[in-house]
Scaffold this active site. Structure first.
Site, mmCIF file in Angstrom:
data_model
loop_
_atom_site.group_PDB
_atom_site.id
_atom_site.type_symbol
_atom_site.label_atom_id
_atom_site.label_comp_id
_atom_site.label_asym_id
_atom_site.label_seq_id
_atom_site.Cartn_x
_atom_site.Cartn_y
_atom_site.Cartn_z
ATOM 1 C CB CYS A 43 -0.994 0.067 1.020
ATOM 2 S SG CYS A 43 -1.973 1.423 1.310
ATOM 3 C CB CYS A 48 -3.594 2.012 -2.183
ATOM 4 S SG CYS A 48 -2.909 1.614 -0.525
ATOM 5 C CE LYS A 51 -4.331 2.093 -7.102
ATOM 6 N NZ LYS A 51 -4.795 0.744 -6.989
ATOM 7 C CE1 TYR A 178 -6.903 -2.237 -6.577
ATOM 8 C CE2 TYR A 178 -7.936 -4.435 -6.867
ATOM 9 C CZ TYR A 178 -6.838 -3.597 -6.226
ATOM 10 O OH TYR A 178 -6.025 -4.178 -5.301
ATOM 11 C CD GLU A 182 -7.644 2.038 -8.956
ATOM 12 O OE1 GLU A 182 -8.500 2.262 -7.881
ATOM 13 O OE2 GLU A 182 -6.586 1.329 -8.379
ATOM 14 C CG HIS A 437 -29.810 22.274 -2.394
ATOM 15 N ND1 HIS A 437 -29.708 21.290 -3.722
ATOM 16 C CD2 HIS A 437 -30.027 23.591 -2.892
ATOM 17 C CE1 HIS A 437 -30.028 22.071 -4.742
ATOM 18 N NE2 HIS A 437 -30.287 23.494 -4.384
ATOM 19 C CD GLU A 442 -28.938 18.109 -3.040
ATOM 20 O OE1 GLU A 442 -30.194 18.361 -2.440
ATOM 21 O OE2 GLU A 442 -28.315 19.035 -3.795
#
Length: 448
Positions: A43, A48, A51, A178, A182, A437, A442
């Site tokens: 990682c 991760c 990356k 993934y 990616e 909002h 939302e």
């Protein structure tokens, strides 16, 4: 006094191993760790974290274009890969130092060399020295899988992608998961011509059909090519260093670089486990029970080497649970249900819980609520790219079984929503929550 040199000896200095070592030491255990490469694991060093930094860098390609629609006089901008690459690698160095400092501050003795298991309570380091421990924890992670076919040696993996001298003009990426999607987004934004080669017929097969289909549509529109049902036949390297990639059912693909993103294999080979009778599963995974214990009572394993769920936060949870159970006097197990996940593609995907097809298989009838919209920023930027939020509910109780999203900041939004899904909240409880909002999030309380 202990009969062993250490209470715990951890082999592997990744996320799971570091957490287990640190927490066990905090509980009062005498802990040692062996790491043959760099502390931090996949990682931090080659996964991760670097990356995600490349993904941030890639996003500026679109952000700079969009800024003009918001009134900014943005000149034509060039991109220097080496600046980003070197800054990312420097940050990796910084993080590795922090991991090492954490271990040092907790009194964990770190051996920067390879270790193998030579007995139920003994390990041997590369320099020949041996140490005993009451408990041995294997946390050696996983490595990229490389297909076996003529010319495969001409490809690289994600490990090497962070060290490239330049961005290739044409890159082919093998895989549909993934990592493939990616890096396809990253290199596409940096100006490379990207082709994804997939031996199957779909991308991201563990994600909901709606969101992965949307990513495919957007990726194609961004200029990424896809070759489905395209198993490798061979790769030829020409005199100028370029590659000709031959796949079944398609014309040859010309590329400057081939990257494999075809899954990851547990790093269990060559550790001496087979000689001790440690039971292995498919692909070399170390078999463990709910407490991360192997069939050899003194040997445990956590993280990707067990091939349970190959995610960094899961490895950390496993390391924490192991330490608390074995040395903290507070036994606990990891709950593998309802784990959120993300794909940091362009745009990103985030998901938690059951997909629509999984829910229908399990519950029979379900209710589906969706919001298919163009984010406000995309509207003003004149970017025809739509987000999709999808909620899967039990038709009887209206409990939310799954949330699936694709759109800007989807992973950031989903993290909080995942708490609600994990807690078993219902659609009406989402509806009763007043919307923030104007936001994209939302839409989660306005789904129809």
């Amino acid at each position: 006094m202990s009969d062993h040199d250490f209470d715990l000896f951890v082999i592997g200095g990744g996320s799971g191993g570091v957490r287990a070592a640190r927490i066990s030491a905090a509980h009062g255990a005498k802990v040692a760790m062996a790491e043959e490469y760099r502390v931090g694991g996949t990682c931090v060093i080659r996964g991760c974290v670097p990356k995600k930094l490349l993904i941030y860098g890639a996003h500026f390609a679109e952000d700079l274009k969009d800024a003009k629609r918001f009134g900014w006089q943005v000149p034509e901008c060039g991109f220097d890969w080496t600046v980003l690459r070197d800054n990312v690698l420097a940050d990796v160095d910084r993080l590795e130092g922090l991991y090492q400092n954490t271990l040092d501050s907790h009194g964990v003795q770190v051996f920067h060399q390879r270790a193998v298991v030579t007995g139920p309570n003994e390990v041997q380091l590369a320099d020949g020295t041996r140490h005993t421990a009451r408990i041995i924890l294997i946390a050696t992670g996983a490595r990229p899988a490389i297909p076996d076919f003529p010319g495969a040696e001409h490809g690289i993996t994600s490990n090497e992608a962070f060290h490239l001298d330049s961005v290739p003009k044409r890159i082919s990426i093998a895989g549909g998961g993934y990592i493939a999607n990616e890096f396809a987004g990253i290199f596409n934004e940096f100006g490379a011509k990207v082709t994804i080669i997939n031996r199957g017929g779909e991308i991201l097969r563990h994600y909901d059909d709606s969101v992965r289909d949307r990513l495919l549509q957007i990726s194609i529109k961004k200029g990424i090519d896809f070759r489905f049902h395209a198993p490798f036949e061979k790769v030829e390297k020409k005199a100028d260093g370029t590659l000709t990639i031959h796949v079944t059912g398609h014309d040859p693909i010309e590329a400057d670089l081939l990257m494999f993103a075809t899954g990851r294999l547990p790093n269990s080979e060559g550790l001496g486990l087979e000689a001790l009778g440690v039971e292995m599963g498919e692909r070399g995974a170390i078999k463990v029970d709910g407490d991360s214990r192997t069939n050899v009572p003194s040997i445990f394993a956590v993280g990707d080497v067990t091939d349970r769920v190959q995610l960094t936060p899961v490895a950390i949870r496993e390391g924490q649970a192991f330490a608390d159970t074995q040395f903290g006097g507070t036994p606990r197990r990891v709950d593998y249900g309802c784990i959120p996940s993300a794909v940091f593609s362009h745009p990103p995907i985030a998901a938690v819980g059951l997909t629509e097809s999984q829910a229908r298989n399990k519950y029979g009838t379900v209710k589906i609520y969706t919001s298919d919209f163009r984010p406000m920023k995309n509207v003003l930027a004149n970017r025809d790219e739509r987000a999709l939020y999808k909620m899967v509910c039990d038709s009887t109780t209206n409990r939310v079984l799954g949330l699936h999203m694709i759109g800007p900041d989807a992973p950031e939004i989903l993290q909080a929503a995942a708490v609600a899904v994990k807690a078993g909240l219902t659609k009406s409880q989402f509806d009763d929550t007043v919307a923030l909002h104007p936001t994209m999030s939302e839409e989660l309380v306005l789904l129809k």
